[in-house]
Design an enzyme around this catalytic site. Structure first.
Site, PDB file in Angstrom:
ATOM      1  N   GLY B 314      69.273 -70.304  56.848  1.00  0.00           N
ATOM      2  CA  GLY B 314      67.953 -70.232  56.246  1.00  0.00           C
ATOM      3  C   GLY B 314      67.538 -68.779  56.183  1.00  0.00           C
ATOM      4  CG  ASP B 315      64.301 -67.219  57.728  1.00  0.00           C
ATOM      5  OD1 ASP B 315      63.851 -68.285  57.270  1.00  0.00           O
ATOM      6  OD2 ASP B 315      63.828 -66.676  58.714  1.00  0.00           O
ATOM      7  CG  HIS B 316      66.659 -62.287  55.159  1.00  0.00           C
ATOM      8  ND1 HIS B 316      65.583 -62.681  55.889  1.00  0.00           N
ATOM      9  CD2 HIS B 316      66.228 -61.278  54.364  1.00  0.00           C
ATOM     10  CE1 HIS B 316      64.530 -61.939  55.586  1.00  0.00           C
ATOM     11  NE2 HIS B 316      64.885 -61.087  54.659  1.00  0.00           N
TER      12      HIS B 316
END
Lengths: 727, 727
Positions: B314-316
């Site tokens: 998730g995120d980056h």
């Protein structure tokens, strides 16, 4: 209407053996014309009435022996064989598989290598003529070098050996007797034969005063399946106008060839709800020229014999649609239309020309409706409520019925109902004197791909396909559309096409433009919205103060990041699966909006259309959860509105009136002669100073009407009543 | 899992000032790992546990002073200015109108004449560079010689001055403090700076045993509007990976240029639900190569320091999606996925590679859920019911939670619920010993445009867009799709792409192919069905005994007279507005069909899809009036089925099991280890001879299970219970 000394306005069918009943109803219902069919004779008493005598005739169906002797002159059409998948290199297709063998034969008079076409419908290619053989006698195609698991079709000419209408009467109404064939008068010898026969017929019918043509040359399209069931219908389809002779002449005239694919059209058959191709429009023009010529020849014969010509709008009416520019050339004196609702009434009343207009009402006096346990006056009243709304906005001259009067007579309530209806029509003629009621504001234009040519046609939308039909053989679209709401509203309405706009811009007398229907159809316009000029012309119109109303999938055509090309004006986009990542924000209803306050809560906005807001400033007036059903927006100095759908109801009609007034920037409170009760319609006739008030419900209704001279009038109208008063 | 002498399997967050509570729950829930964040320190008691220590790190967000000093290294992306209509020849566009000014700045480091593009979105053209000027400092574009009433957009590079995750935590979770910026390591100097900083970090964190990367380089796409609200999201979008440097290198490598339009894509931004263009696939490959290189460098540093590397999905995480072919090169030891349902579990469990898999469960212990009046254990149980179903079919090794334990501790029922859940997971590990349960029949393949790369992703369908969200900032797709039903069924499931089929044909181990979702999306494939080879390959597969299941708008692509390209196999067509003239025949339900008899009546087939039969021999099992919701057909020696939609419910899941068995020609009655109760799931682990029985309801349930050795077993399972027995 026909003679000043006659008071009647109704046409009734004669019926052998029931002359007394005919006479009785003739008087009771204020008839002035009798319609016979070949074979029925009139009693002396009926003859002595001095009534008009309509004689029904369909020239192309009249000569069955000639038809039997000349299969090469029968009606032909391109059919596409049902797609069949090859599993090996050789594929055999029985051309008529899935089609009625009682109705169609493979045309043995046309060379398949010249006139047929085989297509691979998986890789979209034409199969080389060397790779197939067709035996027209056996109706079999053999395709060689087929690609396994690809689908193939054959576009072939079929000969129609059973006329669609005859077939319907046999199968639905239990008629027996000869299976009628229709002749194609495009063939010179055939045409000459029919014309000379008609000349004889005229002489043999001295008592006939009106020749009622049903109709002229080509039937609208009905395709029949394996079990003789209808599988495809297009009441305006030109599919049954094809012959090699016409195709050859077309090529001479237009300089290019129509191919079988131009007719079968991937199996869509150029349905009226599809955008027509340029080639197909040319074909329609070509056919229309021929039919107008042929019809004119027949009408002239009737005129020369001192008879009038009436045309019934239906059956073999292809090429003689009253809204076409060439129609008036035919010289028809009386337009007769089957009228079941307001839209049908407007279709009859609004076409150009000065002819007499006669509405043939439903029900037909046939045993399907007039059988024990049925309530024919109920169905008739449902129709009449719709028709009356439209009568307030447009004019016709006559009404009529068809079928067996003796059957109707078994239903005394129905007889009384028609007596009442007839009296109402009588008063309507007297009080309007053929003048028009007052309309409000600037014109309302309905924009589609056909424009005026296809005025006042019901454009069914997708959810209507899935109505459960009460009869298995019909889809019930009639009277259920926004068009039906419009048919009874006090606006000047016209139909314009995209070509009109591109050629002439938008006339300054137009205040509101409506675009409605399903995407990919001629009703919304589809590819037409791919033209930047269409988009910018509409934007300019609204920006400068015009109103735009979209219903369903207006201006829909996927390009440049929009599905709704006028999404900027509407403030909306449709979720097509391409914008799921755009975040949905909860909708807020704008309860302060003047139109929100005009809603009764009983409006019906149909099925949700997956539409969401893309402009925060729109006013949402109705939603189903996150689904927008109704909203309005401003754009420049103009206004716009979107409605998911608007089936005909009285509440919907009144809401549409309010909405159009708002789009037109008219204030309904200060506009005279508007009704404040959705169940009451009001019309004012300035030339006769008469005010009409119609109650469309089975309950007494009250209404308050603002008038210019007397301020507010308050009136009470009885259930289903139609009141008149001088103002 | 980490050490043989340790029994635990759960990761818990530490919390300063609540060390005792952490210790208490660590024991109660059978944890074996603690997760810190920079700034949190551990008490001696926690340190003495000898647990694994996960340290969370996001390298590109870690150096804010460097970020402030180097705006040219911030993340950039192409945004399309909101379409604006010219009303005269000159048009001014404020590029950031409608976008968050807190998040975006116009990129002043890139020359607009080189990197920006102005488009006319009405006539689909690029505006000549001589006709516009852009002042990047002011963020204003001036377009000259505009065409009135045409819309214009500017595709411009925006610099992101506020990281999306930081923004979310500020706005939703009330975090204060610095607004975090993300650095783009594509720039050599920036990358070197970050890597050397990370080397220092490693030395400064001797107690860390697991470096938990959150994540590596580029965030998934979240676009923010004028009021900082989310306006567009794509959890898999590559939109935030752009820099002129990368674009230049791309051109060198691939021999052609990516244009601004390749990114803004008419405003659709190459969303994952769209078919990717060849160019965009190249760009994804290019970025993936870079990210894999950068990530490997960091992971290697961790490994060299004797630490393991974990990646949170998730995120980056753009460029490091675990199903991509290059992912294993990075050397990640532990995959951590946020898991809220069965699909998310399978996304974690099914990706290739031998790493440890850890599910981070919801809810996060944050005040949005853990506030008075809320029932966090209820939401958790809803998730657990779904997750458990998927656990029966696939393997993970660990679980974990995040947030503030002190907050969770205020909800004693929740603490007990997690204790119970943890015990169940413990038993699951013991009884399965990491082995897989028995599956039935041939493989089930899900066919879409992405294939294995996008395995186990929820593909939302249109009607889900219109769910009213409980939170205004999210659309709730999760756990509501056919995919969720599938995640818990006893089948081998794989995801295949159209390219797979075209290159390798259909593997003989595949028994059933599923194509599902909305038309025009990558999930059904859209243009892919324009390829005749795709169609004929599928036809051959089914004709030779395969099963095909279509859900929603399967094989939809309008060409050659079909909207459903496999309409011949399904025996169906969708009403698109192009076939309204085809006559609707009343539908008849085939009550004698074995699958009809397996229906409980509680199945939910979602929204009607305007689908009608074109083949008389199909068996319709469920319709809503004339709308088909469920039907089956045979084709050659194979079988097919159509379902309008299949949201996740227990009844739907069981029906899908029965349907797939039928398509696969397996007889459910004679297949061992199947449950006869839709509310009970059963799995048999042949390697440990253990039978698992899961009751997904709050009521006791009985079940009858056919086994190979003992014939029928009858069992009763308590509400929500998960029982095991040796068979």
């Amino acid at each position: 209407m026909f003679n000043n000394d006659k008071k009647g306005y109704m046409t009734l069918p004669v019926e052998s053996g029931h002359e007394e009943l005919v006479l009785d109803l003739y008087k009771k219902w204020n008839a002035d014309a009798l319609r016979d069919s070949d074979g029925t004779t009139m009693s002396r008493e009926l003859e002595n009435l001095g009534s008009e005598v309509y004689s029904t005739i369909c020239v192309v169906r009249a000569q069955q022996d000639f038809a039997d002797a000349h299969p090469e002159y029968l009606h032909r059409k391109y059919l596409m064989s049902h797609p069949k998948t090859a599993t090996e290199k050789k594929l055999t297709i029985n051309l008529l598989d899935g089609y009625s063998k009682d109705k169609y034969e493979v045309d043995t008079n046309s060379d398949p290598k010249l006139w047929f076409e085989v297509r691979n419908r998986t890789n979209s290619s034409i199969v080389n003529i060397a790779n197939w053989e067709i035996d027209t006698e056996k109706g079999v195609a053999i395709i060689n070098n087929a690609i396994p698991y690809n689908e193939y079709t054959v576009s072939f000419l079929a000969r129609q050996v059973w006329d669609s209408v005859s077939m319907y009467n046999h199968l639905t109404n239990g008629w027996t007797g000869r299976k009628i064939k229709s002749l194609d008068p495009y063939h010179k010898e055939c045409r000459e034969y029919l014309v000379s026969w008609f000349k004889k017929w005229i002489i043999e019918h001295p008592k006939t005063t009106v020749v009622r043509f049903t109709t002229f040359a080509f039937n609208f399209v009905i395709d029949s399946g394996e079990n003789n069931q209808d599988i495809y219908r297009d009441w305006l389809g030109y599919g049954e106008t094809v012959s090699p002779e016409a195709l050859i002449d077309f090529e001479k005239k237009y300089g290019y060839k129509m191919t079988p694919e131009d007719f079968v059209d991937n199996g869509y058959y150029n349905a009226t709800y599809k955008n027509p191709s340029k080639k197909y429009l040319d074909w329609m023009d070509f056919i229309r020229d021929f039919v107008v010529g042929f019809s004119s020849e027949l009408v002239e014969i009737a005129h020369k014999a001192g008879k009038r010509a009436a045309m019934f709008q239906g059956d073999h009416w292809i090429g003689t649609e009253p809204f076409s520019k060439k129609y008036e050339q035919i010289g028809i004196d009386i337009n007769i239309g089957a009228v079941e609702d307001g839209v049908a009434l407007r279709r009859l009343s609004d076409s150009p020309g000065e002819m007499i207009r006669e509405a043939r009402f439903y029900p037909y006096f046939f045993p399907d409706v007039f059988k024990e346990g049925n309530n024919p006056e109920g169905g008739s009243m449902d129709n009449w409520v719709k028709i009356r709304r439209a009568l307030l906005r447009s004019n016709i001259h006559r009404i009529g019925y068809g079928g067996y009067l003796s059957l109707a007579n078994k239903f005394p309530n129905f007889i009384e109902h028609v007596s009442d209806l007839s009296s109402q029509f009588n008063l309507y003629l007297e009080n309007t004197k053929g003048t028009k009621s007052k309309t409000v504001g600037r014109k309302v234009a309905i924009l589609n791909s056909w424009g005026s040519l296809r005025s006042w046609l019901q454009n069914a939308v997708k959810d209507q396909r899935f109505h459960i039909p009460s009869r298995p053989d019909i889809m019930e679209f009639v009277g259920s559309n926004p068009m039906e709401c419009l048919s009874g509203l006090p606006f000047d309405i016209e139909f314009i096409s995209f070509d009109d706009i591109l050629s002439n811009g938008i006339n300054s007398d137009i205040g509101v433009i409506i675009n409605m229907g399903d995407s990919m159809t001629s009703w919304t316009g589809h590819e037409q919205w791919g033209n930047p000029e269409v988009i910018s012309t509409l934007r300019e119109f609204v920006s400068n103060g015009g109103g735009f109303l979209g219903i369903g999938e207006p201006s829909s055509y996927l390009k440049d990041g929009r599905f709704f090309q006028l999404g900027d004006i509407l403030g909306l986009e449709k979720e097509t699966g391409l914008t799921m990542g755009r975040v949905a924000m909860p909708l807020k209803i704008d309860e302060s909006h003047i139109l929100y306050q005009s809603l009764t809560g009983l409006e019906d906005f149909g099925k949700d259309q997956d539409v969401y807001p893309i402009d925060e400033k729109i006013s949402i007036l109705k939603s189903n959860g996150q689904q927008i059903n109704l909203c309005v927006n401003s754009y420049g100095t103009g206004r716009s509105s979107y409605i998911s759908n608007l089936p005909f109801t009285l509440e919907n009609s009144r809401f549409l009136e309010n909405l159009i007034l708002w789009l037109n920037k008219s204030d309904s409170k200060l506009t005279p002669y508007l009704s404040d009760n959705p169940y009451v319609d009001v019309a004012f006739y300035p030339e006769t100073s008469m005010l009409a008030l119609v109650n469309s419900t089975n309950k007494e209704q009250s209404v308050k009407i603002y008038t210019e001279r007397d301020g507010y009038l308050k009136r009470t109208i009885k259930a289903y009543s139609w009141d008149w008063e001088k103002v």
